[in-house]
Design a protein around this motif. Sequence first.
Motif, mmCIF file in Angstrom:
data_model
loop_
_atom_site.group_PDB
_atom_site.id
_atom_site.type_symbol
_atom_site.label_atom_id
_atom_site.label_comp_id
_atom_site.label_asym_id
_atom_site.label_seq_id
_atom_site.Cartn_x
_atom_site.Cartn_y
_atom_site.Cartn_z
ATOM 1 N N VAL A 51 0.824 -1.213 0.000
ATOM 2 C CA VAL A 51 0.000 0.000 0.000
ATOM 3 C C VAL A 51 0.855 1.259 0.000
ATOM 4 N N ILE A 52 1.940 1.264 0.771
ATOM 5 C CA ILE A 52 2.740 2.492 0.888
ATOM 6 C C ILE A 52 3.899 2.539 -0.106
ATOM 7 N N GLY A 53 4.102 1.450 -0.840
ATOM 8 C CA GLY A 53 5.203 1.428 -1.803
ATOM 9 C C GLY A 53 6.569 1.346 -1.145
ATOM 10 N N PHE A 54 6.639 0.668 -0.020
ATOM 11 C CA PHE A 54 7.909 0.502 0.698
ATOM 12 C C PHE A 54 8.776 -0.471 -0.092
ATOM 13 N N THR A 55 9.948 -0.038 -0.491
ATOM 14 C CA THR A 55 10.766 -0.852 -1.393
ATOM 15 C C THR A 55 11.788 -1.740 -0.675
ATOM 16 N N ARG A 56 12.011 -1.484 0.600
ATOM 17 C CA ARG A 56 12.958 -2.319 1.337
ATOM 18 C C ARG A 56 12.256 -3.566 1.864
ATOM 19 N N GLY A 57 13.029 -4.483 2.377
ATOM 20 C CA GLY A 57 12.471 -5.703 2.932
ATOM 21 C C GLY A 57 11.836 -5.497 4.297
ATOM 22 N N ILE A 58 11.151 -6.511 4.738
ATOM 23 C CA ILE A 58 10.554 -6.528 6.069
ATOM 24 C C ILE A 58 11.537 -7.226 6.989
ATOM 25 N N ALA A 59 11.909 -6.578 8.080
ATOM 26 C CA ALA A 59 12.814 -7.181 9.057
ATOM 27 C C ALA A 59 11.983 -8.012 10.039
ATOM 28 N N THR A 60 12.232 -9.307 10.073
ATOM 29 C CA THR A 60 11.531 -10.193 11.000
ATOM 30 C C THR A 60 12.340 -10.277 12.286
ATOM 31 N N VAL A 61 11.678 -9.959 13.402
ATOM 32 C CA VAL A 61 12.367 -9.976 14.692
ATOM 33 C C VAL A 61 11.622 -10.879 15.667
ATOM 34 N N PRO A 62 12.333 -11.673 16.443
ATOM 35 C CA PRO A 62 11.694 -12.643 17.322
ATOM 36 C C PRO A 62 11.033 -12.043 18.552
ATOM 37 N N TRP A 63 11.312 -10.792 18.897
ATOM 38 C CA TRP A 63 10.794 -10.195 20.130
ATOM 39 C C TRP A 63 9.518 -9.372 19.913
ATOM 40 N N LEU A 64 8.808 -9.613 18.820
ATOM 41 C CA LEU A 64 7.535 -8.932 18.576
ATOM 42 C C LEU A 64 6.346 -9.892 18.612
ATOM 43 N N THR A 65 6.475 -11.011 19.290
ATOM 44 C CA THR A 65 5.372 -11.975 19.390
ATOM 45 C C THR A 65 4.452 -11.587 20.551
ATOM 46 N N PRO A 66 3.271 -12.181 20.643
ATOM 47 C CA PRO A 66 2.254 -11.698 21.591
ATOM 48 C C PRO A 66 2.712 -11.524 23.040
ATOM 49 N N ASP A 67 3.437 -12.465 23.571
ATOM 50 C CA ASP A 67 3.765 -12.420 24.992
ATOM 51 C C ASP A 67 5.188 -11.981 25.288
ATOM 52 N N ASP A 68 5.837 -11.343 24.313
ATOM 53 C CA ASP A 68 7.191 -10.859 24.558
ATOM 54 C C ASP A 68 7.185 -9.663 25.506
ATOM 55 N N GLU A 69 8.332 -9.415 26.055
ATOM 56 C CA GLU A 69 8.518 -8.342 27.024
ATOM 57 C C GLU A 69 8.674 -7.000 26.304
ATOM 58 N N PRO A 70 7.788 -6.025 26.571
ATOM 59 C CA PRO A 70 7.873 -4.733 25.882
ATOM 60 C C PRO A 70 9.212 -4.011 26.092
ATOM 61 N N SER A 71 9.860 -4.252 27.209
ATOM 62 C CA SER A 71 11.144 -3.576 27.455
ATOM 63 C C SER A 71 12.208 -4.011 26.444
ATOM 64 N N LEU A 72 12.085 -5.226 25.875
ATOM 65 C CA LEU A 72 13.019 -5.647 24.825
ATOM 66 C C LEU A 72 12.859 -4.764 23.586
ATOM 67 N N CYS A 73 11.629 -4.411 23.276
ATOM 68 C CA CYS A 73 11.367 -3.515 22.142
ATOM 69 C C CYS A 73 11.966 -2.140 22.412
ATOM 70 N N VAL A 74 11.763 -1.641 23.612
ATOM 71 C CA VAL A 74 12.293 -0.323 23.968
ATOM 72 C C VAL A 74 13.812 -0.332 23.866
ATOM 73 N N ASP A 75 14.448 -1.380 24.369
ATOM 74 C CA ASP A 75 15.911 -1.482 24.291
ATOM 75 C C ASP A 75 16.387 -1.459 22.842
ATOM 76 N N PHE A 76 15.702 -2.198 21.977
ATOM 77 C CA PHE A 76 16.061 -2.219 20.558
ATOM 78 C C PHE A 76 15.895 -0.838 19.945
ATOM 79 N N LEU A 77 14.739 -0.220 20.179
ATOM 80 C CA LEU A 77 14.441 1.084 19.588
ATOM 81 C C LEU A 77 15.427 2.156 20.047
#
Length: 161
Positions: A64-90
């Motif tokens: 839809v947005i015409g994003f030309t790069r790939g999608i980065a698959t990350v293991p810490w974005l699953t339903p019960d993962d710890e949100p602080s892991l996302c914050v650390d990455f970001l």
Amino acid sequence: MRIWILRHGQAEARAASDPERALTEDGRTEVAKVAALLRDQPIDMLLASPYRRAQQTAEVVRDVIGFTRGIATVPWLTPDDEPSLCVDFLAERPESNLLLVSHQPLVSQLVSLLVEGNRRGHYPLPTAGLACLDTDFVAAGLARLSLLTNPADLAQHNKLC
């Protein structure tokens, strides 16, 4: 930094396992409607959970947005993962405009952690729900919620216009 957090679209109720659940046609439609809000956004990176429905959601957004790069698959974005892991990455990312595609309860907990500094806040993100957070520095409690919407909100807004 601008952080977009998108919950996957509506998925089939059953599959061999939860990670294998696919988007329904309605799910694809609702994701496309919400993704239209991102058309003019300079997304630098698109990250998604490895679950099938999140990957499919990211693919719809990319188209839809015409994003030309790939999608980065990350293991810490699953339903019960710890949100602080996302914050650390970001906090370590040099990009200024990121889109994360994930699941409940992680998406609501992540918004709460970034905005309020804890995971207990209530941020409704139904399927294809989208949040936009702005922050000068990625850390718990420092982000500002700029947008919280979903397909039903968009349909209601269109009826009002």
